[in-house]
Design an enzyme around this catalytic site. Structure first.
Site, short mmCIF file in Angstrom:
data_model
loop_
_atom_site.label_atom_id
_atom_site.label_comp_id
_atom_site.label_asym_id
_atom_site.label_seq_id
_atom_site.Cartn_x
_atom_site.Cartn_y
_atom_site.Cartn_z
N TYR A 197 0.82 -1.21 0.00
CA TYR A 197 0.00 0.00 0.00
C TYR A 197 0.86 1.27 0.00
CZ TYR A 197 -3.94 -3.00 1.46
OH TYR A 197 -4.91 -3.97 1.57
N HIS A 225 0.15 -11.60 1.90
CA HIS A 225 -0.83 -10.82 1.15
C HIS A 225 -1.43 -11.61 -0.02
CE1 HIS A 225 -1.88 -6.38 0.07
NE2 HIS A 225 -2.89 -7.18 -0.14
#
Length: 267
Positions: A39, A97
Site C-alpha cells: 500500500y 498478502h
C-alpha cells in the site's frame, strides 16, 4: 487474541489522505487498522497512530507481506522494515498478502518464516490472504491450523466465496472480508437499499452488518469522517433471518480483484 469484528482499511489511501482517515477513524472509535507493505502507506499509518494519542495496547494493527518478500531470506527483514516504518515493536497480525506467483516460493517456506517472525515477537498472530482451499491446506500442513488466525479474502453480497468460507470455518480459521461493499456497487443494490430503508440504516451499514453477523471481520475504508462514524455503527444493527436470506440470494460470483499473474485459480 481475537480479531476485531470491524476495522479500518487503508487500501489505495496514501499521503495526507491516509493520515486524515486513520486519525479520524481513531477519533470516532476505531481500534483496528489494516495496512500492507504494497500500500505504500505504513509510514503515514504509523504517524497517524502516534499523533492520535491512542495507547498502543488499545490498538489492533495488521500488515501484510508482499510477494517479493516471501522468501525465507526476505520475509523477516521486510517485516522489520515495516515495523520501523510504523514505529512499532510488533504488530498484532501479519498476513501473507498473496500466494507466491507460480509457486516461486513454496507455501511451506513462507509460512515457516512467518511462524518464525511470530516466535521472535515481531507479530502476535499470523495468517493468510487471498488463499484458496488448496493453499489453505498447504499452509495448515506447514505450520498447523492453530497458527493461522485468519484468511482475508474478497467477500461481498455479490461474491460470497462459499466454498473457501466453508473450508476455513471447518478448520477453525476466521474469515476477514475485504471489499465488502464491492467498490460501492453493493450500495446501489435494490435489495440492500430496501432493507436499509426498512431499518432506517444506510446501505453500507446493512452490508457490513450482514458480514459481521455471519461471523466475518470487515475492514471498510473511507476518507469521510461521517462515513467512518456511520460504518462503525453497523455493529449495532442486527438483521433478521429473512433479511439475511434476501442478501444471501444476491450471490453472483462477481469477483472484482483477480490480478493477472498474481491471483490463484479460485475455488
Amino acid at each position: 487474541m481475537s480479531i476485531p469484528a470491524l476495522g479500518l482499511g487503508t487500501f489505495r489511501l496514501t499521503g495526507q489522505t491516509v493520515i486524515d482517515s486513520v486519525r479520524n477513524g481513531l477519533d470516532v472509535g476505531y481500534r483496528a487498522i489494516d495496512t500492507a507493505q504494497i500500500y505504500g502507506n505504513e509510514v503515514e499509518v504509523g504517524q497517524a497512530i502516534e499523533e492520535s494519542g491512542v495507547p498502543r495496547n488499545e490498538l489492533f494493527l495488521t500488515t501484510k507481506i508482499w510477494t517479493e518478500n516471501l522468501s525465507r531470506e526476505r520475509l523477516i527483514p521486510s517485516l522489520k522494515e515495516s515495523l520501523t516504518k510504523l514505529h512499532m515493536e510488533s504488530v498484532d497480525l501479519t498476513l501473507i498478502h498473496w500466494p507466491s506467483p507460480a509457486d516461486t516460493v513454496l507455501v511451506a517456506e513462507f509460512m515457516l518464516a512467518l511462524a518464525e517472525a511470530k516466535e521472535q515477537g515481531l507479530t502476535k498472530q499470523i495468517g493468510v490472504s487471498n488463499f484458496t482451499i488448496g493453499l489453505m491446506q498447504r499452509a495448515i500442513d506447514a505450520v498447523g491450523v492453530k497458527e493461522i488466525a485468519t484468511n482475508q479474502i474478497e467477500l461481498s453480497p455479490f461474491l460470497q466465496n462459499r466454498k473457501a468460507v466453508a473450508f476455513a470455518q471447518s478448520q477453525g480459521i476466521h474469515i476477514t472480508s475485504y471489499m465488502t461493499l464491492a467498490y460501492g456497487k453493493v450500495l446501489k443494490d435494490p435489495v440492500i437499499q430496501a432493507i436499509a430503508k426498512e431499518r432506517e440504516a444506510t446501505p453500507a451499514q446493512v452490508a457490513l452488518a450482514w458480514a459481521m453477523q455471519l461471523g466475518y471481520s470487515v475492514i471498510p475504508s473511507s476518507t469521510k469522517r461521517v462515513n467512518l462514524e456511520s460504518n462503525l455503527a453497523a455493529q449495532s444493527l442486527h438483521l433478521s433471518a429473512d433479511e439475511l436470506a434476501r442478501i444471501e440470494a444476491l450471490e453472483r460470483n462477481d469477483r472484482l480483484t483477480s490480478p493477472d499473474g498474481l491471483a490463484p485459480a479460485w475455488d
